[in-house]
Design an enzyme around this catalytic site. Structure first.
Site, PDB file in Angstrom:
ATOM      1  N   ARG A  39      42.824  25.877  11.986  1.00 35.25           N
ATOM      2  CA  ARG A  39      42.730  25.404  10.596  1.00 35.25           C
ATOM      3  C   ARG A  39      43.314  26.435   9.639  1.00 35.25           C
ATOM      4  O   ARG A  39      43.977  26.086   8.661  1.00 35.25           O
ATOM      5  CB  ARG A  39      41.280  25.112  10.196  1.00 35.25           C
ATOM      6  CG  ARG A  39      40.625  23.955  10.907  1.00 35.25           C
ATOM      7  CD  ARG A  39      41.184  22.580  10.560  1.00 35.25           C
ATOM      8  NE  ARG A  39      42.323  22.151  11.293  1.00 35.25           N
ATOM      9  CZ  ARG A  39      42.359  21.668  12.545  1.00 35.25           C
ATOM     10  NH1 ARG A  39      41.270  21.605  13.269  1.00 35.25           N
ATOM     11  NH2 ARG A  39      43.489  21.265  13.085  1.00 35.25           N
ATOM     12  N   GLU A  67      46.921  26.110   9.966  1.00 38.78           N
ATOM     13  CA  GLU A  67      47.314  24.864   9.314  1.00 38.78           C
ATOM     14  C   GLU A  67      47.364  25.016   7.785  1.00 38.78           C
ATOM     15  O   GLU A  67      48.240  24.452   7.123  1.00 38.78           O
ATOM     16  CB  GLU A  67      46.317  23.770   9.706  1.00 38.78           C
ATOM     17  CG  GLU A  67      46.683  22.384   9.292  1.00 38.78           C
ATOM     18  CD  GLU A  67      45.674  21.385   9.830  1.00 38.78           C
ATOM     19  OE1 GLU A  67      46.119  20.383  10.399  1.00 38.78           O
ATOM     20  OE2 GLU A  67      44.452  21.602   9.671  1.00 38.78           O
ATOM     21  N   SER A 118      51.368  42.132   0.083  1.00 39.19           N
ATOM     22  CA  SER A 118      51.139  43.064   1.176  1.00 39.19           C
ATOM     23  C   SER A 118      49.942  42.651   2.019  1.00 39.19           C
ATOM     24  O   SER A 118      48.923  42.194   1.495  1.00 39.19           O
ATOM     25  CB  SER A 118      50.899  44.471   0.622  1.00 39.19           C
ATOM     26  OG  SER A 118      50.634  45.376   1.669  1.00 39.19           O
TER      27      SER A 118
END
Length: 162
Positions: free
Chosen positions: A103, A106, A129
């Site tokens: 997830r 995703e 960064s």
């Protein structure tokens, strides 16, 4: 102490982790300590401590002494296992197979271009960064249920013109 069980080392990723991970997770399980409890004892952020357990962060001499104390691991063992540089980025297969980690992957797949566009509009051409960086995980509860809140804070690094 949390009402949930403590996180332990997943067998499928153990072969890709350093020996220190096995040592740390074994002691964590034996003492039944959460990353939050260990972080409080060490004086670090819980995500930083978890990253150290997974071999993705470097331990300072102070971290080693504090971990030795809280986990009852001889300091000499931790010094020998945690004194090198971490080999970051090798602990996961890509794409990830674990549903929660997937997830997160995703989220980057779906929102990465949008994040990039908005960050470029706010800061200019550059990157956020992951070295001058901090993160935290919080739990929020409202009438609709429990929510995970992940904060990412990275220094903005503009690209140099040359």
């Amino acid at each position: 102490m949390s009402e949930h069980p403590v996180a332990t080392l997943q067998e499928d990723i153990a072969p890709r982790l350093p020996l220190s991970s096995l040592t740390l997770f074994e002691a964590k399980k034996k003492k039944n300590l959460s990353f939050e409890a260990i972080a409080q004892a060490v004086g670090r952020n819980e995500v930083a401590i978890a990253a150290l357990f997974y071999g993705q962060a470097m331990a300072s001499p102070e971290d080693i002494k504090a971990l030795s104390k809280v986990l009852d691991i001889p300091v000499e063992v931790l010094e020998s296992q945690l004194s090198g540089f971490p080999d970051r980025g090798r602990s996961l297969e890509m794409p990830p197979k674990d549903p929660l980690v997937y997830r997160l992957y995703e989220i980057v797949q779906n929102y990465g271009p949008a994040y990039k566009a908005i960050l470029n509009e706010k800061f200019g051409d550059g990157i956020m960064s992951a070295i001058s960086f901090s993160t935290k995980v919080e739990k929020e509860t409202d009438e609709k249920g429990e929510w995970a809140k992940i904060t990412l804070r990275g220094k903005w690094l503009p690209y140099s013109r040359f």
